[in-house]
Design a protein around this motif. Structure first.
Motif, PDB file in Angstrom:
ATOM      1  N   THR A   1       0.886  -1.060   0.386  1.00  0.00           N
ATOM      2  CA  THR A   1      -0.112   0.067  -0.278  1.00  0.00           C
ATOM      3  C   THR A   1       1.127   1.348  -0.189  1.00  0.00           C
ATOM      4  OG1 THR A   1       0.035   0.159   2.265  1.00  0.00           O
ATOM      5  CG2 THR A   1      -1.884  -1.135   1.649  1.00  0.00           C
ATOM      6  N   ASN A   2       0.126   2.629  -0.619  1.00  0.00           N
ATOM      7  CA  ASN A   2       1.164   3.793  -0.636  1.00  0.00           C
ATOM      8  C   ASN A   2       1.630   3.966   0.868  1.00  0.00           C
ATOM      9  OD1 ASN A   2       0.281   4.166  -2.251  1.00  0.00           O
ATOM     10  ND2 ASN A   2      -1.325   5.580  -1.813  1.00  0.00           N
ATOM     11  N   GLU A   3       1.278   3.552   1.815  1.00  0.00           N
ATOM     12  CA  GLU A   3       1.477   3.707   3.549  1.00  0.00           C
ATOM     13  C   GLU A   3       2.952   2.845   4.147  1.00  0.00           C
ATOM     14  OE1 GLU A   3      -1.355   3.367   2.497  1.00  0.00           O
ATOM     15  OE2 GLU A   3      -2.836   4.842   3.771  1.00  0.00           O
ATOM     16  N   GLU A   4       2.902   1.099   3.193  1.00  0.00           N
ATOM     17  CA  GLU A   4       3.947   0.888   3.746  1.00  0.00           C
ATOM     18  C   GLU A   4       5.024   1.152   2.765  1.00  0.00           C
ATOM     19  OE1 GLU A   4       1.471  -3.469   4.535  1.00  0.00           O
ATOM     20  OE2 GLU A   4       1.979  -2.848   2.504  1.00  0.00           O
ATOM     21  N   ALA A   5       4.398   1.803   1.650  1.00  0.00           N
ATOM     22  CA  ALA A   5       5.357   1.491   1.226  1.00  0.00           C
ATOM     23  C   ALA A   5       5.957   2.767   1.081  1.00  0.00           C
ATOM     24  CB  ALA A   5       5.195   2.605  -1.028  1.00  0.00           C
ATOM     25  N   TYR A   6       5.279   4.210   1.479  1.00  0.00           N
ATOM     26  CA  TYR A   6       6.428   5.713   2.337  1.00  0.00           C
ATOM     27  C   TYR A   6       6.885   4.855   4.171  1.00  0.00           C
ATOM     28  CZ  TYR A   6       7.640   9.502   5.498  1.00  0.00           C
ATOM     29  OH  TYR A   6       7.673  10.555   5.584  1.00  0.00           O
ATOM     30  N   LEU A   7       6.608   3.693   4.994  1.00  0.00           N
ATOM     31  CA  LEU A   7       7.459   3.215   5.476  1.00  0.00           C
ATOM     32  C   LEU A   7       8.544   2.576   5.605  1.00  0.00           C
ATOM     33  CD1 LEU A   7       4.501   1.855   8.033  1.00  0.00           C
ATOM     34  CD2 LEU A   7       5.860   3.342   8.669  1.00  0.00           C
TER      35      LEU A   7
ATOM     36  N   HIS B   1       8.176  -3.137  12.745  1.00  0.00           N
ATOM     37  CA  HIS B   1       9.502  -3.472  13.934  1.00  0.00           C
ATOM     38  C   HIS B   1      10.969  -3.353  13.894  1.00  0.00           C
ATOM     39  CE1 HIS B   1       9.770  -6.548  17.227  1.00  0.00           C
ATOM     40  NE2 HIS B   1      10.781  -7.001  16.614  1.00  0.00           N
ATOM     41  N   LEU B   2      11.156  -3.483  12.324  1.00  0.00           N
ATOM     42  CA  LEU B   2      12.465  -2.960  12.150  1.00  0.00           C
ATOM     43  C   LEU B   2      12.944  -1.712  12.511  1.00  0.00           C
ATOM     44  CD1 LEU B   2      13.020  -4.668   8.769  1.00  0.00           C
ATOM     45  CD2 LEU B   2      14.404  -5.931  10.681  1.00  0.00           C
ATOM     46  N   GLY B   3      12.185  -0.896  12.348  1.00  0.00           N
ATOM     47  CA  GLY B   3      12.936   0.180  12.157  1.00  0.00           C
ATOM     48  C   GLY B   3      13.420   0.737  14.007  1.00  0.00           C
ATOM     49  N   GLU B   4      11.712   0.396  14.656  1.00  0.00           N
ATOM     50  CA  GLU B   4      12.023   0.406  15.731  1.00  0.00           C
ATOM     51  C   GLU B   4      13.675   0.076  16.779  1.00  0.00           C
ATOM     52  OE1 GLU B   4       8.388  -0.080  18.176  1.00  0.00           O
ATOM     53  OE2 GLU B   4       9.021   1.161  20.221  1.00  0.00           O
ATOM     54  N   ALA B   5      13.697  -1.300  15.812  1.00  0.00           N
ATOM     55  CA  ALA B   5      14.588  -2.219  16.201  1.00  0.00           C
ATOM     56  C   ALA B   5      16.297  -1.424  16.348  1.00  0.00           C
ATOM     57  CB  ALA B   5      14.735  -3.374  15.874  1.00  0.00           C
ATOM     58  N   LEU B   6      16.136  -0.990  14.761  1.00  0.00           N
ATOM     59  CA  LEU B   6      17.662  -0.207  14.177  1.00  0.00           C
ATOM     60  C   LEU B   6      17.758   1.185  15.465  1.00  0.00           C
ATOM     61  CD1 LEU B   6      17.428  -1.139  10.989  1.00  0.00           C
ATOM     62  CD2 LEU B   6      19.470  -1.429  12.161  1.00  0.00           C
ATOM     63  N   GLN B   7      16.699   1.332  15.072  1.00  0.00           N
ATOM     64  CA  GLN B   7      16.844   3.279  15.769  1.00  0.00           C
ATOM     65  C   GLN B   7      16.328   3.995  17.044  1.00  0.00           C
ATOM     66  OE1 GLN B   7      14.625   6.580  13.281  1.00  0.00           O
ATOM     67  NE2 GLN B   7      13.149   5.589  13.843  1.00  0.00           N
ATOM     68  N   GLY B   8      15.839   2.558  17.688  1.00  0.00           N
ATOM     69  CA  GLY B   8      15.011   3.180  19.431  1.00  0.00           C
ATOM     70  C   GLY B   8      13.748   3.450  18.992  1.00  0.00           C
ATOM     71  N   ARG B   9      13.278   4.517  18.276  1.00  0.00           N
ATOM     72  CA  ARG B   9      12.232   4.419  18.607  1.00  0.00           C
ATOM     73  C   ARG B   9      11.534   4.251  17.403  1.00  0.00           C
ATOM     74  NH1 ARG B   9      12.715   9.338  15.399  1.00  0.00           N
ATOM     75  NH2 ARG B   9      15.161   9.603  15.036  1.00  0.00           N
TER      76      ARG B   9
ATOM     77  N   VAL C   1       7.926   6.069  12.706  1.00  0.00           N
ATOM     78  CA  VAL C   1       6.743   7.291  12.119  1.00  0.00           C
ATOM     79  C   VAL C   1       5.622   7.213  14.235  1.00  0.00           C
ATOM     80  CG1 VAL C   1       6.214   7.625  10.243  1.00  0.00           C
ATOM     81  CG2 VAL C   1       4.453   5.711  11.301  1.00  0.00           C
ATOM     82  N   ALA C   2       5.642   8.393  14.196  1.00  0.00           N
ATOM     83  CA  ALA C   2       5.091   8.326  15.313  1.00  0.00           C
ATOM     84  C   ALA C   2       3.725   8.162  15.916  1.00  0.00           C
ATOM     85  CB  ALA C   2       5.298  10.256  15.518  1.00  0.00           C
TER      86      ALA C   2
ATOM     87  N   ALA D   1       2.513  12.723   6.202  1.00  0.00           N
ATOM     88  CA  ALA D   1       2.919  12.409   5.227  1.00  0.00           C
ATOM     89  C   ALA D   1       3.057  11.705   4.240  1.00  0.00           C
ATOM     90  CB  ALA D   1       4.534  11.349   5.568  1.00  0.00           C
ATOM     91  N   LEU D   2       2.333  11.048   4.000  1.00  0.00           N
ATOM     92  CA  LEU D   2       0.640  10.390   2.762  1.00  0.00           C
ATOM     93  C   LEU D   2       1.238  12.175   1.834  1.00  0.00           C
ATOM     94  CD1 LEU D   2       0.733   7.100   3.312  1.00  0.00           C
ATOM     95  CD2 LEU D   2       2.192   8.212   1.952  1.00  0.00           C
TER      96      LEU D   2
END
Lengths: 816, 172
Positions: free
Chosen positions: A334-340, A655-663, A666-667, A675-676
Motif C-alpha cells: 500500500t502507499n503507507e507501507e511503501a512510505y514506511l 518493527h525493524l525501524g524501531e529495533a534499529l533506531q530505538g524509536r 513514525v510517531a 506525510a503521505l
C-alpha cells in the motif's frame, strides 16, 4: 443540448429528463420501480423479457419501458391492473420451464427472478404438464458452469460478449423453447472477462465453478476492497463465509465504479483469490542456518529472524556503510507501507538504494499530459506504445475496445509485438530498444515528414481532430522521452493529448510517489535536491547516489553490497536478466525476502519473513491514473483460520525501524497520514507524476539487446493469468487456466529457422537454453521472439538478458 | 397420641395402595408424543441416496444458530444425494439447539426429522456437536426419489437403482 429537458409524468409524478432518456431511467429518477431482467445500464436495450411493460397514454398496447424513449408530454402508468396482469403473465411464462431448484441454486437468495416472482408473480402454477428438460451443469468455459434449464434467455451474457467485450463467442443457439446459450462452434468460453456474465445473469443459469455450492448469499460477510491484481484498481467486494472456521473467502464480485471499471472485472481479479488461503503460504519465518548452502531454510521464531536481520544489517553498516545496503520492491504494497519502507531505508539505514522497479520498467507515470481512464471514452486516437492492455490492465482494455469499435477511435499499436486487441487497429512494428525511433518518426509525420510511417496512418493522424490518448508500459526510457515529445507536438497543434502509464505492479505508481526510487523522495521531489532533503529530515547531501535495481544487483555480485532486502519481489522470475538476479542472490550478500510464498527468489534467501496477504491490511492504493483509493480496514481476515504467523508488511517495517533506531519509525497514524498527504498521496486525491527529466538511461532497467546479425531479439509479453506469486500458488486457479510454455515467431522467421507451429524448440541465449513450443503469428514483427512472462517452466528472462536468441531447431530431431 | 399415629398411617396406607406414578427409568421409558422433538436425523430415499441436498435452509431457519451446513457438488459416478448438490458437512450443536423444529419445517426435501431420541447427555461440550456421520440415518425410508425434481446431470441418473427392488417411481 445539455439544458434541454423533456417533461413527462410517471404514475402522476412529473419528471424532467434529457431527451433520449429511456422511460425506465426516467421512472428510476421519479422514484418509480419498474422490474427488469434483460435491461442493464451498460448494455443496449433489446426488450426481450417484457417484464418492464408499462402503459403509455395514446398507445393501444403496453410498451416496454427499457427500450421506449421519453417524449414531451408523455403520460406513463405502471400501477394499473393491466400492467400488474402483464407482469404476472410474463413471470408465469418465464416460470413455465424454469426448474424450481432454488434450494440448490447458487443464485437463490439474490435472484431477480425469485425476487420479482415474490413481488409481482402468481402464487401458484397452473402448469399441468411436465417441464422441459435441458442439460444441467454444462461446462461453458474454464470458470463458468451453465444450467440450461434455469436460463430465461434475457441475453445479457451474449450482449455483454458482443457489445462490451467485442468478442462474439457467446450466442443463442436453437429456436423457440429449445433456445439455449452456447458458444459459436462449441469452443470453450475462455474470454478474459467471462466472469462478468455470472454477475449479469438475473437467474442462476451462469454460475462460477469456484463458488459453486460453497455458500448461500445470506451466509456472506461483504467487505469493500480495491483489487490488488493490476494497476487499474477496480472496485471489488470480498465475500467471506463467516460461519465456518476462520472465515473463508468465497468469492469476489464487482462494486461498480464508473470512473474506473463500469462494473466489469477481469477473470484474474475475480477468480484469483484462493492464494489468500493457500496451504503453500509461508507459515513462519525461515532462516538459512549458518554455514548451510543457499536453498536450505529452517523455520524459526520472529524474534530470532529479526535478530538475524538487525544483527547482519548493523554489521554491514559498520563495514560497508549505508551504500552497502539495498531495498528492492514495494510495488505491491500500500502507499503507507511503501512510505514506511522508504523511510526505513533513507532515514534509519541512511541509504538511497531503494527501488520498486523489479521488472525492468523505467517509470510508472510521466508528468506529460497525465490522463484519466475515462479519457479513453472520448478519444479520437488511441496510441498503445509497448503496452499489452488486454493482459496487464484488462478492464482498461474494455474501454479501448468500446472506443475503437463503437465510437470510431483510431487505434494504433506500436511495439515489437502487436497486442491482442480484438478490435480493428493498425500495428506499427518497432524492434525492442527502438521504440523511440518509431515514435520520433510519428512525431515528424505530424509535421508532414516522417519516414517509415504508413501514409494512411500519417494522413489519419494529420486529419483526426480531438483527443489522443497514449498508453505506455513504462519500459525503455528513450521511448518515454520520444513519447513525451510526440504528445507535446500533438498538443502544439492545438489538439488535446493524454497519457496513461500501465505500471508493472498493482501499486507501482504509489510506490513511485512514495519515493521508492533511488532518484526520488516522496512526492516526486528530487533526491539530489538539498532543500527537499532538509524538509524530509535527511542530510543535505546523500552519502552516495542511489542505485537502481540493476545497479544494486551488479554491486551485490561485485561484493560491494552486503545486504539486500526484497519486499514482495520475485526477482529471479521478474527481472529481465535472470543470470544477474540469480548471481546477486547467490553472492556473499545477506538476502532478506519478505513474501507470501516460497518463490524462486525466497528459496535463495538468508531470512524469509512471511507477509500477510492484502486481506489483512488497510491503507491506500494508487492506480495507473494516479487515483488514491482506500482499501480496508476489515475485521474479517480469512488467514486468521490458517496456522500462519504472518505480519503485514507495514508491521515488519515498523518493527525493524524501531529495533534499529530505538524509536518508532513514525510517531503515529496521524504523522503517517500527514506525510503521505504531503507526498501528494492524500486519500481521494490524484498523485503527481514523474518528471520527464528523470527518464535517463541509468534509470532504465530493460537491457538493450546487444550484438547484431544472427538471432532473434526476445520481447517479453505480459500474461494476465501468469505471474510470479499469487497466480502460481493458487492451485485451483492455475488448473483452470493452465499456461503453456509457448513462444511466438513471425512466419518469416519460422521459415528461416525451419520450424513449424507446434514444434518444441530449444532457445539459446548466452549460455542458457530454454525449451518451448513455437507458435507462428503475424502479431510478432520479423526478427523478434515473443516470450510470455510469468509462465511456469518458461524462464523468459534467460532470453532477454543475454543478447540475441538462436533457435536450435526441433528438439525431437536432435534427440533422434 | 395413638390417634395422631393412626391419622398419619392412614395417609400413608392410602397412598401405598394407589397406582404408581413413577416409572423405572431407564429400563422403562415414558411414552412420547408422535410429534416429540428429539435429536436430528437425516433420512435417505428408498433407493439409498441421502435426501439432504445441503441447501442450508435449516441453518438459516435456526433461531439458536446451532446448525452449520456446507455443501459440495456430487460426484456423478458416486453420488451421495440425487441432485447436483449434497451436504458434505451437516453439524448441529445439540447444546445450543432449543428443539423448536423450525429446521424440520424449513427442509424442502423432508430430509431432516427430529427423532424421538432425547437421551443426549454427555461429558464434554465437543461431543455434543453432532456431525453428519452420526446424523445420517443408516435406514432407508420408503420415500421414492421425486423424478420431477431431480433431472440427470453430468450423466448421473438420480433414479438409478442403488439396490434393485428398493426403488419406487416418483410422482411425475
Amino acid at each position: 443540448m445539455s439544458g434541454e429537458r423533456v417533461s413527462l409524468t410517471i404514475d402522476g409524478r412529473a419528471v424532467q429528463v434529457p431527451p433520449g432518456t429511456l422511460v425506465l431511467d426516467a421512472a428510476r429518477q421519479a422514484g418509480v420501480e419498474i422490474p427488469v431482467f434483460c435491461s442493464h445500464d451498460q448494455l443496449d436495450p433489446v426488450a426481450v423479457c417484457r417484464i418492464c411493460l408499462v402503459e403509455v397514454e395514446g398507445s393501444r398496447k403496453l410498451v416496454p419501458a427499457c427500450s421506449e424513449r421519453v417524449r414531451e408530454g408523455m403520460v406513463v402508468r405502471t400501477d394499473t391492473p393491466q400492467v400488474a396482469e402483464a407482469r404476472k403473465s410474463v413471470l408465469e411464462f418465464l416460470l413455465i420451464n424454469h426448474p424450481l431448484d432454488c434450494p440448490v441454486c447458487d443464485k437463490g437468495g439474490e435472484c431477480d427472478l425469485q425476487d420479482l416472482t415474490y413481488q409481482y408473480g402468481p402464487a401458484l402454477s397452473r402448469l399441468a404438464d411436465a417441464k422441459m428438460r435441458k442439460p444441467k451443469a454444462v461446462d461453458l468455459g474454464p470458470f463458468i458452469v451453465l444450467d440450461e434449464e434455469r436460463c430465461i434467455l434475457c441475453r445479457r451474457c451474449t450482449r455483454f460478449d458482443h457489445q462490451v467485450a467485442q468478442e462474439r463467442t457467446l450466442v443463442v443457439g436453437q429456436r423457440a423453447h429449445e433456445a439455449l446459450i452456447t458458444t459459436a462452434e462449441g469452443v470453450p468460453y475462455a474470454s478474459v472477462f467471462s466472469g462478468n456474465t455470472i454477475e449479469l445473469c438475473p437467474v442462476g443459469a451462469l454460475t462460477s465453478k469456484f463458488y459453486r455450492f460453497r455458500a448461500r448469499p445470506w451466509d456472506l460477510v461483504r467487505v469493500d476492497e480495491i483489487c490488488h491484481g493490476c494497476p487499474v484498481g477496480c472496485h471489488i467486494q470480498l465475500h467471506f463465509r463467516a460461519n465456518v472456521e476462520g472465515a473463508r473467502l468465497e468469492r469476489v464480485v464487482s462494486r461498480p465504479f464508473e470512473p474506473i471499471d463500469d462494473g466489469w472485472l477481469c477473470d484474474r481479479g475475480r477468480f484469483n483469490y484462493g492464494f489468500v488461503q493457500s496451504p503453500e503460504r509461508i507459515a513462519q519465518p525461515l532462516v538459512r542456518p549458518l554455514g548451510a548452502p543457499r536453498g536450505t531454510l529452517v523455520p524459526t521464531s520472529w524474534e530470532e529472524a529479526f535478530r538475524r536481520v538487525v544483527g547482519r544489517l548493523q554489521e554491514v553498516l559498520a563495514t560497508q556503510g549505508p551504500q552497502g545496503v539495498g531495498f528492492i520492491g514495494g510495488g505491491r504494497l500500500t502507499n503507507e507501507e511503501a512510505y514506511l519502507l522508504q523511510r526505513l531505508a533513507r532515514q534509519v539505514v541512511g541509504t538511497e538504494n531503494v527501488d520498486h522497479r523489479v521488472a525492468g520498467e523505467a517509470a510508472a507515470s510521466l508528468d506529460v499530459a497525465p490522463g484519466r481512464i475515462t479519457d479513453l471514452d472520448r478519444a479520437a486516437v488511441i496510441l498503445v506504445v509497448g503496452a499489452h492492455p488486454g493482459q496487464s490492465a484488462p478492464v482498461v482494455d474494455l474501454r479501448i475496445r468500446r472506443a475503437a469499435a463503437r465510437q470510431g477511435a483510431l487505434l494504433l499499436t506500436l511495439g515489437p509485438v502487436d497486442p491482442e486487441l480484438r478490435v480493428p487497429h493498425q500495428f506499427l512494428p518497432a524492434a525492442p530498444g527502438h521504440l523511440a525511433d518509431r515514435l520520433e518518426a510519428l512525431a515528424q509525420s505530424l509535421a508532414g515528414g516522417g519516414e517509415g510511417v504508413p501514409p494512411r496512418v500519417a494522413q489519419e493522424l494529420h486529419e483526426r481532430e480531438g483527443l489522443l490518448v497514449a498508453l505506455w508500459d513504462g519500459r525503455e526510457a528513450a521511448a518515454g522521452r520520444a513519447l513525451a515529445a510526440f504528445l507535446q507536438t500533438w498538443q502544439a497543434q492545438g489538439r488535446e493529448a493524454r497519457l496513461l502509464v500501465v505500471g508493472d505492479q498493482a501499486n507501482s505508481r504509489g510506490a513511485e510517489a512514495a519515493g521508492l526510487r533511488p532518484d526520488l523522495l516522496p512526492g516526486y521531489r528530487l533526491a539530489a535536491d538539498p532543500e527537499a532533503r532538509r524538509q524530509a529530515g535527511l542530510a543535505p547531501e546523500p552519502a552516495a547516489p542511489g542505485l537502481s535495481t540493476q545497479a544494486m544487483l551488479e554491486h551485490a555480485v561485485a561484493g560491494r553490497l552486503g545486504f539486500l532486502y526484497l519486499v514482495g519481489a520475485n526477482l529471479v522470475e521478474t527481472f529481465p536478466d535472470r543470470a544477474l538476479a540469480t548471481a546477486a542472490l547467490e553472492s556473499e550478500a545477506f538476502v532478506v525476502v519478505q513474501d507470501l510464498f516460497l518463490t524462486e527468489t525466497a528459496r535463495l534467501a538468508d531470512v524469509v519473513l512471511p507477509a500477510a496477504p492484502f486481506t489483512a491490511r488497510a491503507g491506500h492504493l494508487t492506480n495507473l491514473e494516479g487515483r488514491v483509493q482506500a482499501t480496508g480496514p476489515r475485521s474479517t481476515d480469512p488467514a486468521a483460520g490458517l496456522p500462519v504467523e504472518a505480519w503485514t508488511d507495514g508491521q515488519i517495517f515498523e518493527h525493524l525501524g524501531e529495533a534499529l533506531q530505538g524509536r518508532p519509525l513514525v510517531a503515529g497514524a496521524g504523522e503517517l497520514a500527514t506525510a503521505l498527504a504531503a507526498a501528494g498521496l492524500g486519500s481521494g486525491t490524484f498523485a503527481g507524476a514523474l518528471p520527464v527529466a528523470l527518464l535517463h538511461e541509468a534509470s532504465d532497467g530493460s537491457p538493450t539487446p546487444s550484438g547484431s546479425g544472427e538471432g532473434l531479439v526476445a520481447a517479453p509479453l505480459p500474461t494476465i493469468h501468469g505471474g510470479g506469486g499469487t497466480s502460481r500458488f493458487d492451485r485451483a486457479y492455475g488448473e483452470r487456466r493452465p499456461l503453456a510454455a509457448v513462444v511466438y515467431l513471425n512466419p518469416e522467421d519460422a521459415q528461416r529457422w525451419g520450424v513449424v507451429p507446434g514444434d518444441r524448440v530449444g532457445l539459446e541465449a548466452g549460455d542458457g537454453v530454454v525449451e518451448a513450443e513455437v507458435q507462428v503469428t503475424r502479431r510478432v514483427m520479423a526478427g523478434v521472439l515473443g516470450v510470455p512472462r510469468g509462465v511456469p517452466g518458461l524462464a523468459w528472462n534467460r532470453l532477454t538478458g543475454a543478447g540475441r536468441v538462436r533457435v536450435r531447431g526441433r528438439l525431437l530431431e536432435e534427440v533422434g | 397420641m395413638l390417634k395422631e399415629l393412626v391419622i398419619g398411617l392412614e395417609t400413608t396406607l392410602k397412598n401405598f395402595f394407589r397406582p404408581k406414578v413413577t416409572i423405572a427409568y431407564p429400563e422403562e421409558k415414558k411414552p412420547r408424543s408422535e410429534r416429540f422433538r428429539g435429536r436430528h436425523e437425516l433420512r435417505r430415499y428408498a433407493n439409498g441416496l441421502e435426501m439432504c441436498i445441503g441447501c442450508e435452509l435449516c441453518q438459516v431457519a435456526c433461531p439458536a444458530n446451532a446448525i452449520t451446513v456446507q455443501a459440495a457438488e456430487n460426484d456423478p459416478a458416486n453420488p451421495r444425494s440425487p441432485g447436483e448438490r449434497y451436504a458434505y458437512e451437516w453439524r448441529v450443536d445439540l447444546l445450543r439447539c432449543i428443539f423448536c423444529g423450525f429446521c424440520e419445517e424449513a427442509c424442502p426435501t423432508g430430509a431432516l426429522r427430529l427423532t424421538q431420541e432425547f437421551e443426549l447427555a454427555d461429558v464434554t461440550r465437543q461431543s455434543l456437536v453432532w456431525g453428519r456421520e452420526k446424523l445420517v440415518s443408516d435406514q432407508r425410508t420408503d420415500i421414492p426419489v421425486p423424478e420431477a425434481v431431480y433431472p440427470e446431470f453430468r450423466g448421473h441418473q438420480p433414479l438409478a437403482v442403488i439396490q434393485p427392488g428398493a426403488q419406487g417411481r416418483g410422482e411425475a
